[in-house]
Design an enzyme around this catalytic site. Structure first.
Site, PDB file in Angstrom:
ATOM      1  N   GLY A 136       0.827  -1.188   0.000  1.00 60.50           N
ATOM      2  CA  GLY A 136       0.000   0.000   0.000  1.00 60.50           C
ATOM      3  C   GLY A 136       0.864   1.240   0.000  1.00 60.50           C
ATOM      4  O   GLY A 136       2.092   1.179  -0.169  1.00 60.50           O
ATOM      5  N   GLY A 137       0.220   2.393   0.193  1.00 57.86           N
ATOM      6  CA  GLY A 137       0.935   3.647   0.149  1.00 57.86           C
ATOM      7  C   GLY A 137       1.905   3.802   1.307  1.00 57.86           C
ATOM      8  O   GLY A 137       2.890   4.516   1.198  1.00 57.86           O
ATOM      9  N   GLY A 197       2.908   0.954   3.500  1.00 58.17           N
ATOM     10  CA  GLY A 197       3.513  -0.248   4.049  1.00 58.17           C
ATOM     11  C   GLY A 197       3.424  -1.444   3.129  1.00 58.17           C
ATOM     12  O   GLY A 197       2.689  -1.445   2.138  1.00 58.17           O
ATOM     13  N   VAL A 224       2.911  -5.724   3.305  1.00 57.39           N
ATOM     14  CA  VAL A 224       2.320  -6.721   4.189  1.00 57.39           C
ATOM     15  C   VAL A 224       2.801  -8.107   3.758  1.00 57.39           C
ATOM     16  O   VAL A 224       2.758  -8.452   2.565  1.00 57.39           O
ATOM     17  CB  VAL A 224       0.781  -6.656   4.179  1.00 57.39           C
ATOM     18  N   LYS A 265       3.163  -6.196   8.955  1.00 58.38           N
ATOM     19  CA  LYS A 265       3.167  -4.972   8.144  1.00 58.38           C
ATOM     20  C   LYS A 265       4.383  -4.146   8.498  1.00 58.38           C
ATOM     21  O   LYS A 265       4.604  -3.785   9.660  1.00 58.38           O
ATOM     22  CB  LYS A 265       1.889  -4.163   8.395  1.00 58.38           C
ATOM     23  N   ASP A 319     -10.110   6.512   5.898  1.00 61.47           N
ATOM     24  CA  ASP A 319      -9.692   5.891   4.646  1.00 61.47           C
ATOM     25  C   ASP A 319     -10.516   4.643   4.364  1.00 61.47           C
ATOM     26  O   ASP A 319      -9.999   3.612   3.932  1.00 61.47           O
ATOM     27  CB  ASP A 319      -8.200   5.526   4.709  1.00 61.47           C
TER      28      ASP A 319
END
Length: 880
Positions: free
Chosen positions: A18-19, A21, A23, A38, A131
């Site tokens: 993701g932006g 992190g 996973v 994460k 979010d």
């Protein structure tokens, strides 16, 4: 990192990025379990901002203990790598699972209820997610919903972003591009956000789950943001016309541009979604049972309040208008003389309406709601005094539905301030505090410790549909809430004995009846069961009887029925308790049993004439009354030559058609019988008048000559849908007849029904589309009407597509230029361009109500059916 070890965690495989992190699937070698790990991307490890976000996410998740929120295990730092370990959720994200056309509604609700429940749990801990989107919600292989990624969560007060910061965020790849579509308007503008921003995001997700499309879309990120900030959501019925109106209402409450217009808590959203899910489930079960035993299926879920009010006015409203001014019918000696001692006294006489009276326990003080100061306020006055005191003048919001506490020290009321809900204040207006985020008609428990309230409000009893409102109780001391019943319930009244609550609701396709239910919850007991409109139940001071408003005697007045105090069931038939009023409502007793307060309503609907110049938009302000009688004039339509106006009216419990000249003279009656005749429209050549009637045993489209001769039935429909209001094509060769809960059909009025091939006017020729049309375009190519979500929409017959002209309105009429549509909203007329780009108010009748209107064929004269109401509070002395 695959194959490496961070402390006790062995990295097994990569799961996603993701932006903020990456996973991984990891094995906890110490505890022998799989976890999600994460970690920050390498370039972000040294940046304080990213490290703080990782810490924030861990703290946010750790603060919440909820089965639908991913569980946090630990926050750790190993070898310079900062990471958190979480519960491993095996499954797919909603973004991967939502099909192109959306899910069926029952599937949507199965996901939406636990999702909203999880968000509500976060909000209760003071955490705003900020979010929420399908990519951050997982649906596990076990079917469980899990909310993820609290990296942007707000744990406390925040400041607004400045324009430069917002621009910087938007342009940073991976941070906002996947999120902009789910932002709230205030978030998109860089303003401060709270939990109501999450409610807006949930609304977008609900819309997408149901339709496969998002309600706001643009060609670019800025375009999408502009749509979220400025544009209404795309029409729901154009994408999924079979969705019930209650679901559309829930979406409207989520997607309000202003936070105050949304659900004020995710918990209330969750409860509405769960109520709808249970209603659908119970309806489906009833249909299955009906098929097993060969009985009729239950009515389909639909919405009336705020969504189809104008349809109700044309179809359900029936007798209200004329009943307000009908002759008084005195009850028998047993019903009336045994209750009142003959002394009736007017307590209020302000201009306009005074509603919702409540007496103090000793009957010395009166509290009520009035609009005398410009908006609804709560007033207090001595019963024997003259000067009322405005208790809520410091609030610009509407305050109404007041109720004295049993000891007289407090007043509960409904207010639109702070997003709306149930409030309590001192008996002289001090120390106002909010008890519940939603609620109408608060009613005190006998001991004053709780307030009963219902989720739905209503303006008058005829316009409500079968809505699963729900009955709740809230603690006055703590604000904690409990559910009493999920069924349709409005206008609750708590028994003086404290053991039962009375309410009324709509069922069986429109029947309005009264129930009682144990105050602790349980099975409701039906008190009335007939075709009369029964509403506004109140307990007698001794709790042994229920008084209620009903039209069962011909006019709306009070009735009473004895109640078994053990079971809550009626004992015997209702008896009249008639007041000297043509229309009585909002009754209530003092607790000492010596007096009763009630409202007398005098309503009249008459015609006004006003000049209109379409080129200047603004009509003349000189409105002239052309009728001023007690006969209500509804749904007027002016003849092609401008000389005559046909309308429907209710007199002596009949609903008939009349014609009057444009000067208000030469009145004559077209129909005169026990059937309901309404919504009449002149043919273009003035030779016939089409109208709606139930004279065949169900509602069908009929026609009649202007002299009342040659009645002719035009439609012979079958099945669950009955015909509704008809209107003519420009050349008179076709007639459009609306269909209940569906789309209009187009017929040839010159042919018999056996020779017809009715054409369904709806996108894709889909008979399930809910579209109530009202006018044909001058070029014969389009219809204009109202959608299930109350929007004014046009429909191109050849192109099979809808186009929204205005977000809400009623009775739209095409002007001669073909480029504008005139329509009504409560107290005003508006003009909308057919390209949907401009809506302008052109006339207001405030403080009166605009019931309906018609315009001459040359578009130079408007005829307005204006409703004027006076409502005063009266007191009646009771026999000991």
């Amino acid at each position: 990192m695959i194959g490496t070890t961070l402390g006790q965690y062995r990295i097994v495989s990569f799961l996603g990025r993701g932006g903020m992190g990456e996973v991984y699937l990891a094995e906890d070698t110490r505890l022998g379990r799989e976890v999600a790990l994460k970690t920050l991307p390498p370039l972000a490890v040294s940046k304080t901002e990213f490290r703080e976000r990782l810490e924030r996410e861990a703290k946010a998740i750790a603060a919440i203990n909820h089965p639908n929120i991913v569980t946090i295990h630990s926050v750790e730092d190993c070898g310079g790598v900062r990471f958190i370990t979480m519960e491993l959720v095996r499954g797919k994200s909603l973004g991967e699972l939502i099909p192109a056309a959306g899910w069926p509604l029952n599937r949507v609700l199965d996901v939406a209820v636990p999702l909203a429940d999880a968000v509500a749990a976060a909000h209760q801990q003071g955490i705003t997610h900020r979010d929420l989107k399908p990519g951050n919600v997982m649906l596990g292989d076990d079917g469980r919903v899990k909310v993820l990624d609290f990296g942007l969560a707000r744990l406390g007060p925040e400041t607004a972003l400045d324009a430069e910061s917002l621009t910087r965020q938007i342009t940073q790849a991976g941070q906002v591009l996947g999120t902009v579509s789910y932002m709230s308007p205030e978030q998109a503008q860089g303003h401060s956000v709270d939990h109501r921003s999450d409610v807006f995001s949930l609304g977008i997700m609900l819309f997408e789950m149901a339709t496969g499309r998002r309600p706001f879309e643009g060609a670019s990120v800025p375009g999408t943001m502009a749509a979220i900030i400025e544009s209404p959501p795309r029409p729901l019925d154009a994408l999924k016309p079979d969705l019930p109106d209650e679901f559309a209402r829930i979406l409207r409450r989520c997607l309000g541009k202003e936070p105050a217009r949304r659900y004020q808590s995710a918990l209330d959203l969750r409860n509405d979604l769960d109520d709808l899910r249970q209603t659908i489930a119970s309806t489906s079960s009833a249909e299955v049972q009906a098929r097993r035993v060969g009985g009729p299926a239950p009515p389909k879920l639909r919405r009336s309040e705020g969504g189809w009010k104008w349809v109700a006015a044309a179809v359900v409203f029936g007798g209200a208008g004329a009943l307000l001014g009908s002759a008084l019918q005195i009850g028998d000696a047993v019903g009336t003389a045994s209750l009142f001692d003959g002394r009736f006294r007017r307590l209020t006489s302000q201009s306009g309406e005074e509603l919702y009276p409540g007496l103090s326990a000793d009957g010395e003080f009166l509290v009520y709601a009035s609009r005398a100061a410009g908006n609804w306020d709560v007033y207090l006055k001595r019963v024997r005094g003259e000067k009322p005191i405005n208790l809520t003048e410091d609030s610009p919001a509407d305050d109404t539905q007041p109720a004295f506490s049993p000891d007289g020290r407090f007043i509960a009321f409904r207010s639109e301030r702070a997003g709306g809900g149930v409030f309590v204040m001192g008996a002289t207006g001090e120390n106002v505090r909010k008890l519940a985020d939603e609620g109408f008609n608060p009613a005190w428990s006998a001991d004053g410790t709780e307030l009963a309230y219902t989720i739905e409000g209503f303006s008058e009893p005829f316009s409500r549909g079968p809505i699963p409102s729900g009955l709740w109780a809230v603690s006055v001391a703590t604000g904690s809430k409990r559910l009493i019943t999920r069924g349709d319930a409005v206008q609750a009244s708590w028994s003086p004995r404290g053991d039962r609550i009375a309410y009324w609701g709509v069922h069986l396709g429109g029947q309005r009846d009264i129930w009682t239910i144990p105050a602790a919850g349980g099975d409701p007991v039906q008190v009335t069961r007939d075709t009369a409109v029964d509403w506004n139940p109140v307990w007698s001071p001794d709790g042994a009887s229920l008084y209620f408003a009903s039209d069962r005697g011909g006019s709306m007045n009070l009735w009473r029925v004895a109640i078994d105090t053990r079971t809550g069931a009626p004992q015997g038939e209702p008896q009249p308790a008639t007041t000297p009023s043509g229309y009585t409502q909002h009754a209530g007793f003092s607790r000492d049993g010596r007096s009763m307060a009630y409202v007398e309503v005098i309503n009249r609907i008459n015609l006004q004439q006003v000049a209109f110049d379409p080129s200047r938009v603004q009509p003349s302000t000189a409105r002239v009354w052309i009728t001023q009688g007690a006969r209500p004039i509804k749904n007027p339509d002016v003849s092609p030559d401008g000389e005559w106006i046909v309308f429907d009216s209710i007199t002596d419990s009949q609903e008939d058609l009349f014609i009057v000249s444009r000067t208000g003279t030469r009145l004559r009656q077209l129909t005169n019988d026990a059937y309901k005749d309404r919504a009449a429209r002149w043919s273009p050549d003035a030779s016939r008048i089409a109208f709606l009637s139930d004279r065949s045993g169900r509602y069908e489209c009929w026609s009649v000559n202007p002299d009342g001769s040659s009645l002719k039935q035009l439609t012979f429909t079958s099945g669950p849908r009955q015909a509704q209001a008809p209107f003519w094509s420009p050349d008179g060769s076709r007639l459009a007849c609306n269909m209940q809960n569906g789309a209009p059909i187009v017929i040839d009025p010159r042919r018999s029904w056996n020779e017809q091939t009715p054409e369904v006017a709806a996108p894709g020729r889909n008979p399930e589309t809910v579209f109530f049309a009202w006018s044909w375009s001058p070029d014969d190519r389009s219809l204009v009407g109202r959608s299930a979500t109350s929007a004014i929409i046009s429909f191109a017959l050849g192109a099979d597509r809808f186009h929204e002209l205005a977000a809400a309105g009623a009775f739209p009429v095409w002007l001669r230029d073909g480029r504008h549509v005139l329509f009504r909203r409560e107290r005003a007329l508006y003009l909308a361009s057919t390209d949907g780009k401009e809506v302008t108010e052109v006339l207001s009748v405030a403080p009166d109500m605009l019931h309906s209107f018609t315009i001459s064929r040359d578009n130079r004269t408007l005829y307005l059916a204006v409703s004027t109401s006076e409502a005063d509070v009266w007191a009646a002395s009771l026999r000991k």
